[in-house]
Design an enzyme around this catalytic site. Sequence first.
Site, PDB file in Angstrom:
ATOM      1  N   ASP A  77       0.932  -1.193   0.027  1.00 52.91           N
ATOM      2  CA  ASP A  77      -0.035  -0.079  -0.064  1.00 52.91           C
ATOM      3  C   ASP A  77       0.946   1.193   0.042  1.00 52.91           C
ATOM      4  OD1 ASP A  77       0.981  -0.458   2.549  1.00 52.91           O
ATOM      5  OD2 ASP A  77      -0.909  -0.977   3.201  1.00 52.91           O
ATOM      6  N   ASN A 142      -7.499  -2.935  14.216  1.00 47.75           N
ATOM      7  CA  ASN A 142      -9.019  -2.957  13.892  1.00 47.75           C
ATOM      8  C   ASN A 142      -9.150  -4.194  13.061  1.00 47.75           C
ATOM      9  OD1 ASN A 142      -7.641  -2.088  11.514  1.00 47.75           O
ATOM     10  ND2 ASN A 142      -9.123  -0.404  11.105  1.00 47.75           N
ATOM     11  N   HIS A 144      -7.347  -4.899  10.179  1.00 45.58           N
ATOM     12  CA  HIS A 144      -7.002  -4.507   8.813  1.00 45.58           C
ATOM     13  C   HIS A 144      -5.671  -5.378   8.374  1.00 45.58           C
ATOM     14  CE1 HIS A 144      -4.605  -0.580   9.361  1.00 45.58           C
ATOM     15  NE2 HIS A 144      -3.644  -1.766   9.232  1.00 45.58           N
ATOM     16  N   GLU A 149      -9.674  -1.896   5.530  1.00 41.37           N
ATOM     17  CA  GLU A 149     -10.415  -1.624   6.554  1.00 41.37           C
ATOM     18  C   GLU A 149     -11.578  -2.357   6.709  1.00 41.37           C
ATOM     19  OE1 GLU A 149      -8.492  -0.152   8.332  1.00 41.37           O
ATOM     20  OE2 GLU A 149      -7.811   1.998   7.833  1.00 41.37           O
TER      21      GLU A 149
HETATM   22  C1  F6R Z   1       1.515  -1.827   6.164  1.00 45.45           C
HETATM   23  C2  F6R Z   1       0.269  -2.115   6.036  1.00 45.45           C
HETATM   24  C3  F6R Z   1      -0.799  -2.357   7.412  1.00 45.45           C
HETATM   25  C4  F6R Z   1       0.157  -2.674   8.674  1.00 45.45           C
HETATM   26  C5  F6R Z   1      -0.541  -2.414   9.818  1.00 45.45           C
HETATM   27  C6  F6R Z   1       0.289  -2.546  11.140  1.00 45.45           C
HETATM   28  O1  F6R Z   1       1.972  -1.657   4.701  1.00 45.45           O
HETATM   29  O2  F6R Z   1      -0.385  -2.515   5.138  1.00 45.45           O
HETATM   30  O3  F6R Z   1      -1.565  -3.246   7.377  1.00 45.45           O
HETATM   31  O4  F6R Z   1       0.770  -3.689   8.403  1.00 45.45           O
HETATM   32  O5  F6R Z   1      -1.316  -1.434  10.058  1.00 45.45           O
HETATM   33  O6  F6R Z   1       1.292  -1.755  11.273  1.00 45.45           O
HETATM   34  P1  F6R Z   1       2.300  -1.878  12.396  1.00 45.45           P
HETATM   35  O7  F6R Z   1       3.383  -2.896  12.022  1.00 45.45           O
HETATM   36  O8  F6R Z   1       3.044  -0.593  12.254  1.00 45.45           O
HETATM   37  O9  F6R Z   1       1.619  -2.029  13.670  1.00 45.45           O
END
Ligand code: F6R
Length: 249
Positions: A77, A142, A144, A149
């Site tokens: 992303d 959450n 995702h 989301e």
């Molecule tokens: C990042 C992504 C997100 C993260 C998730 C966890 O490319 O796609 O899904 O993997 O938000 O983020 P962290 O590891 O910073 O807690």
Amino acid sequence: MGSAVLEPTHAVRVLPARTDDVGRVAASVVASFVRENPHGVLGVATGGSPMALYASLAELRAEGVVATDQLTLAALDEYVGLDPADPRSYRSYVWQHIAEPWGVAAERVHVPAGSSEDDADEYERVLARLRVGLQIVGIGRNGHIGFNEPGSNPTSRTRIVTLDDDTRRANAPYFGGDVHAVPTRAMTQGIASILAAESIILVAQGAAKAEALRAALQGPVTSAVPASFLQTHPDVTVVADSAALGILS
Ligand code: F6R
């Protein structure tokens, strides 16, 4: 006091690790893939969870244990509205934490870019051409994966999404603690794009992820918890510490 290792309802392999070992354990899974597929395509997540994995793999490369130079990288992303050269962009992250330390040349580094549905379709075509062998994902508190989301459809493909307030709050530390500085939109691979990978490794540390991980692995498969769609994939490995696995001690 004391509870069993979280047992997924489906064929998900769980590798519990000490917090300071999550990176090394996850890196050994990725290193096996790289040894078998030195020209393989690795799907890469950004954020805090896989950072130790990336650093650990760079060490294995420096020691001559694994050759990462010929890999192709495809990111999950990217924020919309942030210059790709901005140090907070995911393109910058992929360069700083993965491509450069692993010696991967620019032409084999793919990160979503742009702000239109045409741009998103173009990235989906790139993914279809590359075919990801191993996809690394983190999990949002959450539930995702990528920036899919809650409410995301299992057939979703790369598209522009609006970030949840909680996701923006979680990522505010990367923006000087200012939640208003976190972009409101992102381009993300969809659930179906992520599940198209041959195998998937999810990395999680910390109690803040425990409820999301439990719901993802043991709860119903539902759009309310996008990571629960991982239960429908035949080859998923989870590397997580005891806090994320909800093990009380
Ligand atoms: C990042 C992504 C997100 C993260 C998730 C966890 O490319 O796609 O899904 O993997 O938000 O983020 P962290 O590891 O910073 O807690």
